[in-house]
Scaffold this motif. Structure first.
Motif, PDB file in Angstrom:
ATOM      1  N   UNK A 142       6.352  -8.921   7.481  1.00  0.00           N
ATOM      2  CA  UNK A 142       7.050  -8.072   6.692  1.00  0.00           C
ATOM      3  C   UNK A 142       8.281  -7.561   7.344  1.00  0.00           C
ATOM      4  N   UNK A 143       9.556  -7.420   6.696  1.00  0.00           N
ATOM      5  CA  UNK A 143      10.733  -7.280   6.863  1.00  0.00           C
ATOM      6  C   UNK A 143      11.456  -5.799   6.499  1.00  0.00           C
ATOM      7  N   UNK A 144      11.919  -4.983   7.171  1.00  0.00           N
ATOM      8  CA  UNK A 144      12.633  -3.554   6.604  1.00  0.00           C
ATOM      9  C   UNK A 144      13.964  -3.752   6.370  1.00  0.00           C
ATOM     10  N   UNK A 145      14.301  -3.752   5.044  1.00  0.00           N
ATOM     11  CA  UNK A 145      15.693  -3.656   4.488  1.00  0.00           C
ATOM     12  C   UNK A 145      15.921  -2.338   4.518  1.00  0.00           C
ATOM     13  N   UNK A 146      16.708  -1.792   5.519  1.00  0.00           N
ATOM     14  CA  UNK A 146      17.026  -0.190   5.692  1.00  0.00           C
ATOM     15  C   UNK A 146      18.629  -0.075   5.583  1.00  0.00           C
ATOM     16  N   UNK A 184       1.729  -2.347   7.709  1.00  0.00           N
ATOM     17  CA  UNK A 184       2.146  -3.023   8.980  1.00  0.00           C
ATOM     18  C   UNK A 184       3.694  -2.593   9.083  1.00  0.00           C
ATOM     19  N   UNK A 185       4.490  -2.408   8.025  1.00  0.00           N
ATOM     20  CA  UNK A 185       5.816  -2.173   8.154  1.00  0.00           C
ATOM     21  C   UNK A 185       6.029  -1.049   8.654  1.00  0.00           C
ATOM     22  N   UNK A 186       5.171   0.018   8.254  1.00  0.00           N
ATOM     23  CA  UNK A 186       5.319   1.432   8.859  1.00  0.00           C
ATOM     24  C   UNK A 186       5.117   1.418  10.202  1.00  0.00           C
ATOM     25  N   UNK A 187       4.092   0.772  10.822  1.00  0.00           N
ATOM     26  CA  UNK A 187       3.807   0.581  12.274  1.00  0.00           C
ATOM     27  C   UNK A 187       4.835  -0.164  12.886  1.00  0.00           C
ATOM     28  N   UNK A 188       5.212  -1.151  12.655  1.00  0.00           N
ATOM     29  CA  UNK A 188       6.576  -1.957  13.288  1.00  0.00           C
ATOM     30  C   UNK A 188       7.475  -0.912  13.460  1.00  0.00           C
ATOM     31  N   UNK A 195      11.304   4.617  14.342  1.00  0.00           N
ATOM     32  CA  UNK A 195      11.705   5.098  13.043  1.00  0.00           C
ATOM     33  C   UNK A 195      10.445   5.617  12.399  1.00  0.00           C
ATOM     34  N   UNK A 196      10.280   6.596  11.586  1.00  0.00           N
ATOM     35  CA  UNK A 196       9.333   7.088  11.047  1.00  0.00           C
ATOM     36  C   UNK A 196       9.313   7.136   9.504  1.00  0.00           C
ATOM     37  N   UNK A 197       8.566   6.323   8.726  1.00  0.00           N
ATOM     38  CA  UNK A 197       8.716   5.933   7.294  1.00  0.00           C
ATOM     39  C   UNK A 197       7.265   6.243   6.718  1.00  0.00           C
ATOM     40  N   UNK A 198       7.660   6.828   5.602  1.00  0.00           N
ATOM     41  CA  UNK A 198       6.373   7.181   4.863  1.00  0.00           C
ATOM     42  C   UNK A 198       6.129   6.099   3.924  1.00  0.00           C
ATOM     43  N   UNK A 226      13.146   0.694   2.423  1.00  0.00           N
ATOM     44  CA  UNK A 226      12.749   2.338   2.976  1.00  0.00           C
ATOM     45  C   UNK A 226      13.826   3.107   2.182  1.00  0.00           C
ATOM     46  N   UNK A 227      13.488   3.847   1.059  1.00  0.00           N
ATOM     47  CA  UNK A 227      14.410   4.986   0.523  1.00  0.00           C
ATOM     48  C   UNK A 227      14.726   6.020   1.470  1.00  0.00           C
ATOM     49  N   UNK A 228      13.781   6.347   2.359  1.00  0.00           N
ATOM     50  CA  UNK A 228      13.986   7.247   3.156  1.00  0.00           C
ATOM     51  C   UNK A 228      13.247   7.242   4.609  1.00  0.00           C
ATOM     52  N   UNK A 229      13.673   7.800   5.722  1.00  0.00           N
ATOM     53  CA  UNK A 229      13.135   7.587   6.882  1.00  0.00           C
ATOM     54  C   UNK A 229      13.708   8.616   7.779  1.00  0.00           C
ATOM     55  N   UNK A 230      13.153   8.725   9.071  1.00  0.00           N
ATOM     56  CA  UNK A 230      13.736   9.795  10.049  1.00  0.00           C
ATOM     57  C   UNK A 230      13.896   9.038  11.440  1.00  0.00           C
ATOM     58  N   UNK A 231      14.488   9.496  12.225  1.00  0.00           N
ATOM     59  CA  UNK A 231      14.714   8.933  13.785  1.00  0.00           C
ATOM     60  C   UNK A 231      15.988   8.193  13.732  1.00  0.00           C
ATOM     61  N   UNK A 232      16.536   7.742  15.057  1.00  0.00           N
ATOM     62  CA  UNK A 232      17.670   6.917  15.019  1.00  0.00           C
ATOM     63  C   UNK A 232      16.993   5.607  15.544  1.00  0.00           C
TER      64      UNK A 232
END
Length: 281
Positions: A142-146, A184-188, A195-198, A226-232
């Motif tokens: 999995x890969x995060x496009x943020x 898996x994406x949320x955990x990674x 980063x916290x992602x729902x 991820x359309x939204x997230x929290x954290x730096x």
């Protein structure tokens, strides 16, 4: 194994039953139960294997003698008198089944105690047991496009000593364990960058099918936005990533993992699929 009909309905269990006064031994009990439940099923090499413990309806611990034997028949060709289904299952399929308590551990232990002569290692057995002939198992990642508020994309600089793509910029990424891809994406994201992602804020935007070399296992790379997230973004695994930075997708650094650059270009163009490396097979 067969699904239980009365006790623990809907679960798969071993053939068997309780001893009666007419049974001269526990072996006689097993043979009688087999004759009653599956007439015509004749086993070879019947012998005690282990003693398990079950809980009776009144809460008492009851010892259960488990026997092992050999039978190579077709479960669909026998006349099943008790239960609703009789099937062969490999140990690697047990997690898909609703089993009676403790049965999975017992079967795995028996498989470990009795490996087939000349059998391949576990991953190869998994392929032979669960995949059609000729199937090539793939690694799923999995890969995060943020994107930040300026449309820049988050990439991480991999550690110079990294086995894969050292000193090169890459998506926040990871390999799926026994979990579904979004989890898996949320955990990674949490483990690698804080980063916290729902899960509800995640959408699949691209799939890349790649192979690094003729001898390498093929990979399926899922790219999620991820359309939204929290954290730096914070470096939490410094042995893997030494820096997180947002980049303008039109002005990426020179040292970017090739399929990462390919996936970014495809996402910007609205492409859902790309492939790479297959011409080198």
């Amino acid at each position: 194994m067969e699904p239980q009909q009365n006790w623990a309905p809907g679960t798969f269990a071993l053939l068997g039953g309780g001893r009666t006064r007419d049974d001269v031994s526990l072996e006689a009990t097993v043979r009688r139960e087999l004759a009653e439940e599956v007439p015509g099923l004749t086993v070879e090499g019947l012998a005690p294997y282990a003693v398990e413990e079950a809980t009776s309806v009144d809460g008492l611990a009851v010892p259960v003698q488990v026997f092992e034997a050999c039978w190579r028949g077709d479960p669909e060709a026998v006349d099943l008198q008790e239960g609703v289904l009789l099937r062969w299952f490999t140990p690697y399929m047990l997690e898909r089944l609703n089993l009676s308590p403790g049965l999975g551990d017992l079967i795995h232990q028996h498989a470990a105690d009795h490996p087939p002569v000349g059998s391949p290692p576990a991953p190869a057995r998994l392929l032979l047991d669960e995949a059609p002939e000729g199937t090539e198992l793939h690694i799923v990642s999995v890969h995060l496009y943020l994107e930040d508020n300026h449309g820049r994309i988050l990439l991480g600089l991999r550690h110079p000593d990294s086995v894969y793509a050292g000193n090169t910029w890459h998506f926040l990424a990871g390999h799926c364990e026994r979990e579904e891809a979004v989890s898996c994406l949320v955990r990674e994201a949490r483990e690698e960058a804080g980063l916290v992602i729902e899960p509800s804020d995640v959408e699949l935007v691209h799939l890349v099918h790649l192979v690094d070399s003729p001898s390498a296992r093929p990979r399926i790379g899922l790219v999620f936005r991820a359309r939204a997230w929290s954290g730096t973004p914070t470096v939490l695994e410094p042995d893997r990533c030494v820096e997180w930075r947002f980049w303008n997708p039109k002005d990426l650094p020179a040292a970017v993992v090739p399929y990462t650059r390919q996936a970014i270009d495809a996402v910007l163009a609205g492409g859902l699929y790309s492939q790479t490396g297959w011409d080198r097979r």
